[in-house]
Enzyme design. Structure first.
Site, short mmCIF file in Angstrom:
data_model
loop_
_atom_site.label_atom_id
_atom_site.label_comp_id
_atom_site.label_asym_id
_atom_site.label_seq_id
_atom_site.Cartn_x
_atom_site.Cartn_y
_atom_site.Cartn_z
N GLN A 180 77.06 70.62 36.05
CA GLN A 180 77.61 70.47 37.41
C GLN A 180 77.29 71.75 38.19
O GLN A 180 77.90 72.78 37.96
CB GLN A 180 79.12 70.22 37.35
CG GLN A 180 79.49 68.84 36.80
CD GLN A 180 80.97 68.70 36.50
OE1 GLN A 180 81.55 69.56 35.83
NE2 GLN A 180 81.58 67.64 36.97
N ARG A 215 89.45 61.59 48.33
CA ARG A 215 90.03 62.68 47.56
C ARG A 215 88.95 63.74 47.42
O ARG A 215 87.95 63.57 46.73
CB ARG A 215 90.46 62.20 46.18
CG ARG A 215 90.96 63.29 45.24
CD ARG A 215 91.19 62.69 43.85
NE ARG A 215 91.60 63.67 42.87
CZ ARG A 215 90.75 64.41 42.14
NH1 ARG A 215 89.45 64.31 42.31
NH2 ARG A 215 91.21 65.26 41.25
N ASP A 265 87.44 66.64 45.99
CA ASP A 265 87.63 67.27 44.68
C ASP A 265 87.30 68.76 44.72
O ASP A 265 86.33 69.19 45.36
CB ASP A 265 86.73 66.57 43.66
CG ASP A 265 86.93 67.09 42.26
OD1 ASP A 265 88.02 66.91 41.72
OD2 ASP A 265 85.99 67.70 41.71
N GLU A 284 92.33 67.98 46.85
CA GLU A 284 92.66 68.17 45.46
C GLU A 284 92.58 69.67 45.20
O GLU A 284 91.55 70.20 44.81
CB GLU A 284 91.69 67.40 44.56
CG GLU A 284 92.10 67.36 43.09
CD GLU A 284 91.42 68.44 42.24
OE1 GLU A 284 91.88 68.66 41.10
OE2 GLU A 284 90.45 69.07 42.70
N HIS A 304 94.71 61.61 36.07
CA HIS A 304 93.65 61.58 35.07
C HIS A 304 93.42 62.93 34.42
O HIS A 304 92.77 63.02 33.38
CB HIS A 304 92.35 61.13 35.74
CG HIS A 304 91.77 62.18 36.63
ND1 HIS A 304 92.30 62.47 37.87
CD2 HIS A 304 90.72 63.04 36.46
CE1 HIS A 304 91.61 63.45 38.42
NE2 HIS A 304 90.64 63.82 37.60
N ASP A 305 93.96 64.00 35.01
CA ASP A 305 93.71 65.36 34.54
C ASP A 305 94.88 65.85 33.69
O ASP A 305 95.90 65.17 33.55
CB ASP A 305 93.50 66.29 35.74
CG ASP A 305 92.25 67.13 35.60
OD1 ASP A 305 91.85 67.40 34.45
OD2 ASP A 305 91.67 67.51 36.63
N ARG A 316 91.43 64.85 27.38
CA ARG A 316 92.04 64.19 28.54
C ARG A 316 91.89 62.68 28.45
O ARG A 316 92.65 61.94 29.11
CB ARG A 316 91.42 64.72 29.83
CG ARG A 316 91.82 66.14 30.18
CD ARG A 316 91.11 66.64 31.42
NE ARG A 316 89.66 66.66 31.23
CZ ARG A 316 88.79 66.97 32.19
NH1 ARG A 316 89.22 67.27 33.39
NH2 ARG A 316 87.49 66.99 31.93
#
Length: 643
Positions: free
Chosen positions: A253, A283, A285, A327, A398-399, A518
């Site tokens: 990334q 959202r 990020d 976020e 989700h985190d 996760r």
């Protein structure tokens, strides 16, 4: 903006592709938002141009692209823009409810999500956040957060036609579709990254790249690490470039270089194209990481806020029916800025919504310690909302649950913050407790690790053996959700919580997931539990019916609209959280017992500092009457209104 600035070129650029019938409304939007847009982008990028005229030319080009997006905007979305421009607080009302899920885990693909709309309607959902569904990196992709193409859908989930059909169906059901828009980085197989690897200097400068470790090592002195166990450090060596690239999260990334105005322009255009597909909320990020500055943590920099403010201005011009959500998992004091700022002379609107991550984490701490003191500090540090904004309140996502955002509040009452938060982390990993979660990135037993696990597992369902233990687990789960429903904002349900769905251990058998625990709280939708959602004899039914009832009552309480006042009360007993919502003429009083013990409260003492005359109270949740003394059983909550 300079008073002498000629706005005509910007208007001409914006309207060059827009139908004449829309000119008046678009011109009005530009007149309102151009001053902030011009000033903000000039502060960010003015020094990148030879003079102010060159900067103005670049901005005109950006507005021309914005105008092309307006011209391409479908008529139903234009109508939505008009309606929401009239009712600017539509998303702050007491009827708002979010739901969050992965497309494939919830319903296999985008077409499958359409089949789940009746379930969302039964709960009263008005906002559906689908976690990343754009085309992701081949191989490891951080659950879709490594985007390879902003204009394509992940093939196994569908295509753009499926997205447009889903967004239309959701809109017809009164549900706004929210998409993740990963602002901070792209995948290493995104066309920009591929072009950079191939030596294109234009796209190399879309990223931070360094010939040796000198600059990276200088930055690393102050940087934290997001994934210290599986992706240590913030820079990765890329053989094709023979350089070090900034990679805050994973090596695949690549952080975008927002000091390059071309990056901002291309990302803004990509967002507007998705908005025209029917996405009504984004959202955004990793917003805290958008700007890099040596000698700092490279988080929450002023320029990161300017990027968001400029995006907000462009969205307000092109698609005012669209919401932006930050976020930003940061300390409480850093959170309000993501909703905007007002220095007394100049108001800067930023995102419409922001996650209240410290409230979420503090509510779990309160269950651990059976003491709400830390949560009360978070309350005290949370200011009133700016106009046309709202918190996003939640229990799970989700985190992981990151405990470190609570360090400032945790330090108020103890000097050993590390020990306090580490104890909470161990509690939720099952260390002598009812919780059945796990520590995230646990490479040091003495460190404060994040926590993973479904809400049901963390509140005790998975360890419960008796009817009493199951009852207490249910009360804990409902208490956390009740707080999120009443605090003030848009509450969010994470998929499966409404059915008390348990952890999913099968991720360990999936090579692409096994290294990231996760996935423990990213289960596949359980159809069997869903079939039992109305059975009071089953955990899924007991939780679903209780949550559905609470939400039905919430929609009848205007005191719970996001913008209504909130007043923290002194309940004497540290295990009790008490606060008022709305005016003192017609308040709602929330009482929550975060302990396993029964507690009695004297109403007169509780309200002694407020001009609320003695009166009878009614619990909105069961219509029972309350008078001078209130008894709170273990982990119970009351929503009291005056009779």
């Amino acid at each position: 903006m300079s008073v002498a600035l000629n706005t005509a070129p910007f208007l001409t650029a914006l309207l060059s592709n827009v139908a004449p019938g829309m000119h008046a409304s678009i011109e009005a939007r530009l007149a309102k938002h151009l001053p902030n847009l011009y000033q903000t982008l000039q502060a960010l990028y003015g020094d990148q141009f030879s003079d102010e005229q060159a900067y103005a030319t670049w901005l005109a080009e950006l507005l021309q692209v914005t105008g092309e997006a307006i011209a391409a905007r479908p008529l139903p979305l234009q109508a939505l823009d008009t309606a929401r421009s009239t009712d600017k607080n539509w998303f702050t009302k007491e009827n708002m409810l979010g739901y969050c899920c992965y497309v494939d885990r919830f319903a296999s693909d985008l077409r499958g999500v359409r089949q789940r709309i009746p379930h969302l309607q039964e709960l009263g959902v008005t906002y559906l956040h689908l976690l990343p569904f754009l085309k992701a990196r081949a191989g490891e992709n951080d659950g879709g957060f490594a985007v390879a193409d902003f204009d394509a859908i992940e093939p196994r989930l569908g295509n753009m036609a499926d997205l447009e059909e889903l967004s239309s169906a959701l809109r017809a059901a009164g549900i706004s579709l929210c998409s993740d828009f990963i602002l901070n980085h792209v995948a290493d197989d995104h066309p920009w990254a591929i072009a950079a690897k191939q030596g294109d200097p234009h796209y190399r400068d879309y990223f931070y790249h360094y010939p040796d470790r000198t600059a990276p090592d200088n930055f690393e002195k102050n940087l934290g690490q997001v994934f210290p166990q599986v992706a240590p450090g913030n820079f990765s060596f890329v053989p094709e470039l023979q350089e070090w690239v900034w990679t805050t999260f994973y090596p695949y990334q690549w952080d975008l270089n927002y000091s390059n105005p071309k990056v901002f322009a291309d990302m803004a255009a990509a967002l507007l194209r998705l908005a025209n597909r029917g996405v009504e909320a984004f959202r955004l990020d990793s917003t805290a990481f958008l700007w890099k500055r040596a000698g700092t943590k490279c988080m929450n920099q002023p320029e990161a806020h300017q990027i968001l403010q400029a995006l907000r201005s462009l969205v307000d011009i092109a698609a005012p029916g669209v919401l932006l959500k930050a976020e930003a998992i940061v300390e409480t004091a850093e959170l309000p800025a993501y909703l905007g700022s007002n220095d007394g002379t100049n108001s800067k609107q930023e995102c419409h919504l922001a996650y209240h991550s410290s409230l979420m984490a503090a509510s779990w701490v309160a269950l651990t310690e059976q003491d709400t003191s830390l949560m009360r500090h978070v309350f005290a540090g949370t200011p009133a909302l700016p106009e046309q904004s709202s918190w996003l309140t939640y229990v799970r996502c989700h985190d992981d649950i990151g405990w470190n955002v609570l360090r400032p509040e945790a330090s108020i009452e103890t000097e050993d913050v590390q020990q306090r938060l580490a104890r909470v982390s161990r509690f939720y990993s099952g260390d002598g407790s009812y919780a059945r979660g796990a520590s995230f990135q646990a490479d040091d037993p003495a460190a404060v690790h994040g926590t993973v696990g479904m809400a049901a597992a963390l509140t005790g369902f998975s360890s419960a053996h008796t009817a009493t233990e199951k009852h207490l687990a249910r009360q804990r789960l409902l208490l956390l959700y009740g707080l999120s429903f009443c605090f003030g904002g848009m509450p969010l349900i994470y998929m499966g919580d409404e059915l008390a769905q348990a952890n999913d251990e099968t991720y360990l058998q999936v090579p692409a997931q096994a290294a990231d625990n996760r996935w423990l709280h990213r289960p596949v939708w359980d159809r069997e539990l869903y079939a039992k959602r109305h059975s009071s004899l089953h955990d899924a039914g007991a939780v679903f019916n209780a949550l559905a009832h609470m939400l039905q009552q919430r929609r009848q309480l205007p005191q719970l609209a996001a913008q209504e006042a909130r007043h923290l009360l002194n309940a004497k007993d540290p295990a009790v959280l008490a606060f008022l919502r709305g005016s003192t003429d017609a308040p709602l009083l929330f009482l929550g017992n975060f302990s396993e013990n029964s507690i009695n409260l004297n109403m007169a003492e509780l309200l002694e500092n407020y001009d609320i005359s003695d009166s009878n109270w009614m619990n909105q949740l069961d219509k029972s009457e309350m008078k001078t003394t209130v008894t709170l059983q273990a982990y119970t909550q009351l929503w009291l209104v005056r009779k």
